[in-house]
Each structure stands twice: as C-alpha cells, then as structure tokens.
Design a protein around this motif. Sequence first.
Motif, PDB file in Angstrom:
ATOM      1  N   GLY A  11      -8.887 -35.057 -16.783  1.00 36.27           N
ATOM      2  CA  GLY A  11      -9.071 -33.460 -16.700  1.00 36.27           C
ATOM      3  C   GLY A  11     -10.225 -33.045 -15.775  1.00 36.27           C
ATOM      4  N   GLY A  13     -11.116 -30.039 -14.784  1.00 35.86           N
ATOM      5  CA  GLY A  13     -11.215 -28.583 -14.947  1.00 35.86           C
ATOM      6  C   GLY A  13     -12.807 -28.542 -14.893  1.00 35.86           C
ATOM      7  N   VAL A  15     -15.023 -28.339 -16.879  1.00 36.46           N
ATOM      8  CA  VAL A  15     -15.810 -29.025 -17.889  1.00 36.46           C
ATOM      9  C   VAL A  15     -15.956 -30.667 -17.306  1.00 36.46           C
ATOM     10  CG1 VAL A  15     -16.427 -29.977 -20.197  1.00 36.46           C
ATOM     11  CG2 VAL A  15     -15.842 -27.658 -19.643  1.00 36.46           C
ATOM     12  N   ILE A  33      -9.030 -37.861 -13.208  1.00 35.63           N
ATOM     13  CA  ILE A  33      -7.700 -37.496 -13.032  1.00 35.63           C
ATOM     14  C   ILE A  33      -7.347 -36.229 -13.271  1.00 35.63           C
ATOM     15  CG2 ILE A  33      -5.609 -38.168 -13.945  1.00 35.63           C
ATOM     16  CD1 ILE A  33      -7.214 -41.021 -14.410  1.00 35.63           C
ATOM     17  N   GLU A  34      -6.735 -35.394 -12.379  1.00 30.83           N
ATOM     18  CA  GLU A  34      -6.586 -34.101 -12.487  1.00 30.83           C
ATOM     19  C   GLU A  34      -5.076 -33.860 -12.121  1.00 30.83           C
ATOM     20  OE1 GLU A  34      -7.693 -31.010 -13.906  1.00 30.83           O
ATOM     21  OE2 GLU A  34      -5.855 -30.275 -13.186  1.00 30.83           O
ATOM     22  N   ARG A  50      -7.493 -15.579 -14.490  1.00 32.72           N
ATOM     23  CA  ARG A  50      -8.355 -16.141 -15.365  1.00 32.72           C
ATOM     24  C   ARG A  50      -9.807 -16.107 -14.875  1.00 32.72           C
ATOM     25  NH1 ARG A  50      -6.632 -19.513 -19.472  1.00 32.72           N
ATOM     26  NH2 ARG A  50      -8.833 -19.034 -20.033  1.00 32.72           N
ATOM     27  N   VAL A  51     -10.825 -15.496 -15.609  1.00 29.08           N
ATOM     28  CA  VAL A  51     -12.342 -15.343 -15.184  1.00 29.08           C
ATOM     29  C   VAL A  51     -12.843 -15.898 -16.387  1.00 29.08           C
ATOM     30  CG1 VAL A  51     -11.686 -13.448 -13.532  1.00 29.08           C
ATOM     31  CG2 VAL A  51     -12.417 -12.826 -15.992  1.00 29.08           C
ATOM     32  N   ALA A  53     -16.953 -15.572 -18.234  1.00 26.90           N
ATOM     33  CA  ALA A  53     -18.519 -15.013 -18.128  1.00 26.90           C
ATOM     34  C   ALA A  53     -19.366 -16.466 -17.923  1.00 26.90           C
ATOM     35  CB  ALA A  53     -18.914 -14.079 -19.215  1.00 26.90           C
ATOM     36  N   ASP A 166      -9.320 -32.997 -20.880  1.00 24.32           N
ATOM     37  CA  ASP A 166      -7.869 -32.413 -20.703  1.00 24.32           C
ATOM     38  C   ASP A 166      -7.546 -31.158 -21.618  1.00 24.32           C
ATOM     39  OD1 ASP A 166      -7.816 -34.141 -22.959  1.00 24.32           O
ATOM     40  OD2 ASP A 166      -6.059 -35.257 -22.320  1.00 24.32           O
ATOM     41  N   LYS A 171      -4.378 -34.771 -24.463  1.00 20.29           N
ATOM     42  CA  LYS A 171      -3.257 -36.023 -24.527  1.00 20.29           C
ATOM     43  C   LYS A 171      -4.209 -37.403 -25.167  1.00 20.29           C
ATOM     44  CE  LYS A 171       0.757 -36.337 -21.775  1.00 20.29           C
ATOM     45  NZ  LYS A 171       1.197 -36.673 -20.449  1.00 20.29           N
ATOM     46  N   VAL A 191      -4.968 -10.027 -21.254  1.00 20.42           N
ATOM     47  CA  VAL A 191      -5.945 -10.172 -20.075  1.00 20.42           C
ATOM     48  C   VAL A 191      -5.249  -9.345 -18.727  1.00 20.42           C
ATOM     49  CG1 VAL A 191      -7.467 -11.104 -18.446  1.00 20.42           C
ATOM     50  CG2 VAL A 191      -7.023 -12.283 -20.781  1.00 20.42           C
ATOM     51  N   PHE A 270      -2.841 -14.426 -24.429  1.00 21.10           N
ATOM     52  CA  PHE A 270      -3.050 -15.848 -24.810  1.00 21.10           C
ATOM     53  C   PHE A 270      -3.240 -15.929 -26.418  1.00 21.10           C
ATOM     54  CE2 PHE A 270      -4.991 -14.795 -20.660  1.00 21.10           C
ATOM     55  CZ  PHE A 270      -4.660 -16.181 -19.981  1.00 21.10           C
ATOM     56  N   ASP A 290     -12.865 -27.971 -24.109  1.00 22.62           N
ATOM     57  CA  ASP A 290     -11.927 -27.525 -25.297  1.00 22.62           C
ATOM     58  C   ASP A 290     -11.180 -28.802 -25.613  1.00 22.62           C
ATOM     59  OD1 ASP A 290     -12.356 -24.828 -24.573  1.00 22.62           O
ATOM     60  OD2 ASP A 290     -10.191 -24.460 -24.073  1.00 22.62           O
ATOM     61  N   GLN A 301     -18.030 -17.644 -24.728  1.00 20.17           N
ATOM     62  CA  GLN A 301     -18.571 -18.974 -24.796  1.00 20.17           C
ATOM     63  C   GLN A 301     -18.001 -20.213 -24.769  1.00 20.17           C
ATOM     64  OE1 GLN A 301     -22.101 -18.935 -25.060  1.00 20.17           O
ATOM     65  NE2 GLN A 301     -22.281 -16.933 -24.991  1.00 20.17           N
TER      66      GLN A 301
HETATM   67  C1  LIG Z   1      -8.346 -14.790 -22.866  1.00 22.98           C
HETATM   68  C2  LIG Z   1      -9.809 -16.094 -22.536  1.00 22.98           C
HETATM   69  C3  LIG Z   1     -10.715 -15.624 -22.205  1.00 22.98           C
HETATM   70  C4  LIG Z   1     -12.082 -16.573 -21.867  1.00 22.98           C
HETATM   71  N1  LIG Z   1     -12.971 -15.908 -21.354  1.00 22.98           N
HETATM   72  C5  LIG Z   1     -14.142 -16.981 -21.245  1.00 22.98           C
HETATM   73  C6  LIG Z   1     -15.347 -16.497 -20.802  1.00 22.98           C
HETATM   74  O1  LIG Z   1     -15.692 -15.175 -20.594  1.00 22.98           O
HETATM   75  N2  LIG Z   1     -16.299 -17.276 -20.830  1.00 22.98           N
HETATM   76  C7  LIG Z   1     -16.300 -18.722 -21.253  1.00 22.98           C
HETATM   77  O2  LIG Z   1     -17.238 -19.370 -21.297  1.00 22.98           O
HETATM   78  N3  LIG Z   1     -15.073 -19.015 -21.906  1.00 22.98           N
HETATM   79  C8  LIG Z   1     -14.021 -18.159 -21.809  1.00 22.98           C
HETATM   80  N4  LIG Z   1     -12.895 -18.768 -22.270  1.00 22.98           N
HETATM   81  C9  LIG Z   1     -12.606 -19.933 -22.550  1.00 22.98           C
HETATM   82  C10 LIG Z   1     -12.582 -21.002 -21.470  1.00 22.98           C
HETATM   83  O3  LIG Z   1     -11.295 -20.514 -20.596  1.00 22.98           O
HETATM   84  C11 LIG Z   1     -12.328 -22.518 -21.923  1.00 22.98           C
HETATM   85  O4  LIG Z   1     -13.233 -23.052 -22.831  1.00 22.98           O
HETATM   86  C12 LIG Z   1     -12.228 -23.233 -20.726  1.00 22.98           C
HETATM   87  O5  LIG Z   1     -11.394 -23.067 -19.684  1.00 22.98           O
HETATM   88  C13 LIG Z   1     -12.415 -24.968 -21.021  1.00 22.98           C
HETATM   89  O6  LIG Z   1     -12.497 -25.720 -19.859  1.00 22.98           O
HETATM   90  P1  LIG Z   1     -12.009 -27.402 -20.007  1.00 22.98           P
HETATM   91  O7  LIG Z   1     -12.383 -27.777 -18.645  1.00 22.98           O
HETATM   92  O8  LIG Z   1     -12.777 -27.907 -21.082  1.00 22.98           O
HETATM   93  O9  LIG Z   1     -10.465 -26.983 -20.211  1.00 22.98           O
HETATM   94  P2  LIG Z   1      -9.271 -26.761 -19.541  1.00 22.98           P
HETATM   95  O10 LIG Z   1      -9.809 -25.209 -18.585  1.00 22.98           O
HETATM   96  O11 LIG Z   1      -8.324 -26.482 -20.226  1.00 22.98           O
HETATM   97  O12 LIG Z   1      -9.075 -27.436 -18.207  1.00 22.98           O
HETATM   98  C14 LIG Z   1      -8.404 -28.852 -18.617  1.00 22.98           C
HETATM   99  C15 LIG Z   1      -8.091 -29.510 -17.165  1.00 22.98           C
HETATM  100  O13 LIG Z   1      -7.395 -30.839 -17.546  1.00 22.98           O
HETATM  101  C16 LIG Z   1      -6.354 -30.939 -16.692  1.00 22.98           C
HETATM  102  N5  LIG Z   1      -5.290 -31.820 -17.594  1.00 22.98           N
HETATM  103  C17 LIG Z   1      -4.779 -31.613 -18.744  1.00 22.98           C
HETATM  104  N6  LIG Z   1      -4.034 -32.319 -19.108  1.00 22.98           N
HETATM  105  C18 LIG Z   1      -4.057 -33.294 -18.190  1.00 22.98           C
HETATM  106  C19 LIG Z   1      -3.279 -34.633 -18.092  1.00 22.98           C
HETATM  107  N7  LIG Z   1      -2.623 -35.262 -19.086  1.00 22.98           N
HETATM  108  N8  LIG Z   1      -3.665 -35.476 -16.666  1.00 22.98           N
HETATM  109  C20 LIG Z   1      -4.393 -35.030 -15.813  1.00 22.98           C
HETATM  110  N9  LIG Z   1      -5.100 -33.672 -15.983  1.00 22.98           N
HETATM  111  C21 LIG Z   1      -4.806 -32.945 -17.024  1.00 22.98           C
HETATM  112  C22 LIG Z   1      -5.788 -29.484 -16.383  1.00 22.98           C
HETATM  113  O14 LIG Z   1      -4.942 -29.446 -15.478  1.00 22.98           O
HETATM  114  C23 LIG Z   1      -7.041 -28.455 -16.519  1.00 22.98           C
HETATM  115  O15 LIG Z   1      -7.524 -28.497 -14.997  1.00 22.98           O
HETATM  116  C24 LIG Z   1     -11.880 -17.621 -22.622  1.00 22.98           C
HETATM  117  C25 LIG Z   1     -10.619 -18.288 -22.880  1.00 22.98           C
HETATM  118  C26 LIG Z   1      -9.520 -17.392 -23.024  1.00 22.98           C
HETATM  119  C27 LIG Z   1      -8.283 -17.847 -23.430  1.00 22.98           C
END
Ligand SMILES: Cc1cc2nc3c(=O)[nH]c(=O)nc-3n(C[C@H](O)[C@H](O)[C@H](O)COP(=O)(O)OP(=O)(O)OC[C@H]3O[C@@H](n4cnc5c(N)ncnc54)[C@H](O)[C@@H]3O)c2cc1C
Length: 403
Positions: A11, A13, A15, A33-34, A50-51, A53, A166, A171, A191, A270, A290, A301
């Motif tokens: 992932g 993303g 994080v 790996i993405e 998707r934005v 704060a 991820d 997974k 949104v 969502f 996440d 947050q």
């Molecule tokens: C409506 C809404 C509003 C939000 N607003 C805010 C905000 O204002 N501030 C805030 O702090 N948070 C906010 N959030 C929460 C925030 O969006 C998430 O906490 C954040 O996106 C988590 O990041 P992440 O990198 O952990 O996971 P993700 O963003 O889910 O990224 C996971 C990554 O892993 C990749 N991936 C998944 N599975 C695989 C696989 N099998 N192989 C390879 N790659 C894979 C995906 O393509 C993705 O790039 C909001 C959430 C929602 C639903």
Amino acid sequence: MNEKYDVIIIGGGMVGGTLACALADSDLRVAVIERAELTPFDPDSEHDLRVSALSIASERILNHVGAWDGIVARRVCAYRRMKVWEESETAASTLFTSDDIGYTHLGHIVENRIVQLAIIERLKQLDNVDLIAPVDITAIDYSPGSSLIELSDGRQLIAKLLVAADGGESKVRSAVGIGVHRWDYEQHALVASVTTEYGQQDITWQQFTPTGPLAYLPLTGNNASLVWYNTPENIARLKSLSHEHLLEAIQHKFPACLGNVNHCLSVGSFPLRRQHALAYQKDGVVLIGDAAHMIHPLAGQGVNIGLLDAAVLAEVLTGQSAQTDNEFWSSHVLAVYEKRRKQHNLSIMQTMDAFYRVFSNDHLPLKVLRNVGLRVAGKLTPARNKVMSFAMGLEGDLPAIAR
Ligand SMILES: Cc1cc2nc3c(=O)[nH]c(=O)nc-3n(C[C@H](O)[C@H](O)[C@H](O)COP(=O)(O)OP(=O)(O)OC[C@H]3O[C@@H](n4cnc5c(N)ncnc54)[C@H](O)[C@@H]3O)c2cc1C
C-alpha cells in the motif's frame, strides 16, 4: 530468483508512502507495492473529490520526509480559523483562530491524490526504496522473518517485515490472521466538491444538526469540499439526485454563510465504520494507518493518526532495534510501536464516538450539555487550547519528526 527485502510495505497510499520516505536514511532495503496508477497533477484540473484536513503534526512529518514542498508546489489551502455551532440560531458557537495561540495556521486542506503524488515523487529519489506499481498481490505466505509475496506480474518477493498499509479492507491483515473489532455508524457521509460565490476562504466550519453534522472545508480559489452526514437512506437519496437538484438541497440545508453554490463538480458517498485491529503486530508483520484503525471522519483525524503511526514505526525500527539484540522485525521491537500508538488511537476513536453520540442527537439534556460544552470550549483558555492542540495533532507521545 526471489527478490529479498528487509521491509515490504503493501500500500503506497498517504500512510504507507510516508513510512517508506521516513526510512530513507536507514540501512533497511524497502519495497513499496501499490496497485493503483496515479494520474499526474494538472494545475488546470478540477479539484478531486477526496480531500483531507492535515494537522500541523502531519505537515511537520511530511516536511521532514521531504514531501511537503511537492504538496505546496501543487495545490493546498491553509486554514486559520475553525468554527463549530449548533443548528438553532440561539445556540452557542465557538471560533478557534491560529492567532490565539501564535500560529500562522491551524492546518491545511489538501487533495489526497496530491499528498500521494508528492510522497511518491519523493520516494522515487531514495536509493534504498523500490516502488513496485501498479501491481496487486496475488498471494501472501506469512512466515515470521521471511514472508513470501506473489505479485500479479508473476514476481515473488521475500520480506523480513511485512507492513500492512493497504487500507481498511487490508488483505495483509486477513492473511496473517489479525482480527478486528468493528461496527457501522448509523450514518453515511455525502462529499461534494463545489464552487461557491465567495473567493478563497481561511475558515473550516461544522454545524451540528440532530441528523449529523454539515461541514465546509475550503479549497483554493472559490472551490470547497462539503460533507453532509446523515442516515444511509437519506445519503443514498441525495446521491441519486441530479447535480442541479443536489445543489438545491445543499442550498436549502446548509447555513447561509456558505453563500451561493454555483457548481457541483463531483459527488461521492461513504459508509462510516469504526474498526480497530485486535493487535497492531506480531513477529514479522505490522499494521499502520487504516489497516490498523478506521474512525469517524467528523474531526478529520484518520490520515493524521496514520501519519503518526508511520513516523513512530520508523523511529522504532531505526532506533529501538539498534539498541537491543532483537531483530527489527521481531515482536519485541514491534511491541514498542504498538504500545505507543494503540492507546493513543483508541482514545481518539473514543473521543470521536463521544462526539458522534452527543451531537447526532436531539435529546434535550444532551442539547443543553453540548451547548454548555461549546461555550466552555470557546471561553476558557485551557479548554480552548486543549481543543486546538487536539485538532493540530499536537497531543500525546509525538515522534521526534512531528514535534
Ligand atoms: C468522507 C471521509 C473524509 C475524510 N476526511 C479526512 C480528513 O479530513 N482528515 C483525515 O485525517 N482523514 C480523513 N479521512 C480518513 C482518511 O481518508 C483515511 O484515514 C486515509 O485515507 C487512510 O490512509 P491509508 O494510507 O492508511 O489507507 P488508504 O488511503 O486506504 O490507502 C491504501 C493504499 O493501499 C493500496 N492498496 C490496497 N490494497 C492493495 C493491494 N492488495 N496491493 C497493493 N496496493 C494496495 C491502495 O491502492 C491505496 O493506495 C476521511 C475519510 C472519509 C471516508
């Protein structure tokens, strides 16, 4: 022959990518790996749906790992003021401003794709990090200290430490048998990316109503992101409206300070879920972002606590293991990360739950209580400072790069 890495982050993303950048100066050989392919940024493009704060702590982390300049060079909107109030005209409102605490701003609103693009641009410059994308995982054979990953392009990789970054449907988490504690909020979020009659704003606001909050997040120019929380049924109905009818509904429901909404550029909805992994680690595997926790987004947050996970994990992997005889991927070392992050994340989840229950409610005693709460938070300096330092991500046991 299988390619061997010290750390494989599944992932890339916001994080996972940040963790890779934070491991830049280590001796660890890292792969990210993405599966998604990001479209490059075009300054003339419409704002994404998707934005996030981003808090001051997140800005510091992204700056430290070398990604912040790439964000600012693309598109970002600082906010200096934050206002919350209740639907009724007579109810208390509270305004927090960065001036009150001697900061130039309280945070930034940024499109998620821009954060990810800037991080990926940075990690491509690092000698010890390989970005493998776009590619999916076809199999995970977990074995502490030597897990085997099979990719959709046929490659096989071996990792001493697997990092699950991820997302909520991780997974990796399922493959290694870490369960979650989960429940669905009885609320969904709509949104909408819109343009309004007003030019660029420096305020983010949230109005609480018995059916859920209405939030405004400023973007550059006259763009804004609106979030409308309501029951799953009502959000499904709103989402099915034409953009023209949705604009009418927004104009009718949102407070007058929004001004006239000219265009609705895109809309999404969502489901909102609270989810917490039962453990953040075991030998040879660790969860961040996440994949470890999902919280109600009303205080924005989610990614902020995920970036703190990434920064603390990097600190532990590069510091803690060097101070002990334990392997960096062993549960002894990873437990230090878990201890520092799990309790902090849990307390934020509980705060979000309390907000959700107290504010999405028309029960009279609770109405009185929250009005008193808003007045107190607005008037008493210690309470104000506490709310602001929470929103800015400056509470708790911070990693060095967020201080
Ligand atoms: C409506 C809404 C509003 C939000 N607003 C805010 C905000 O204002 N501030 C805030 O702090 N948070 C906010 N959030 C929460 C925030 O969006 C998430 O906490 C954040 O996106 C988590 O990041 P992440 O990198 O952990 O996971 P993700 O963003 O889910 O990224 C996971 C990554 O892993 C990749 N991936 C998944 N599975 C695989 C696989 N099998 N192989 C390879 N790659 C894979 C995906 O393509 C993705 O790039 C909001 C959430 C929602 C639903």
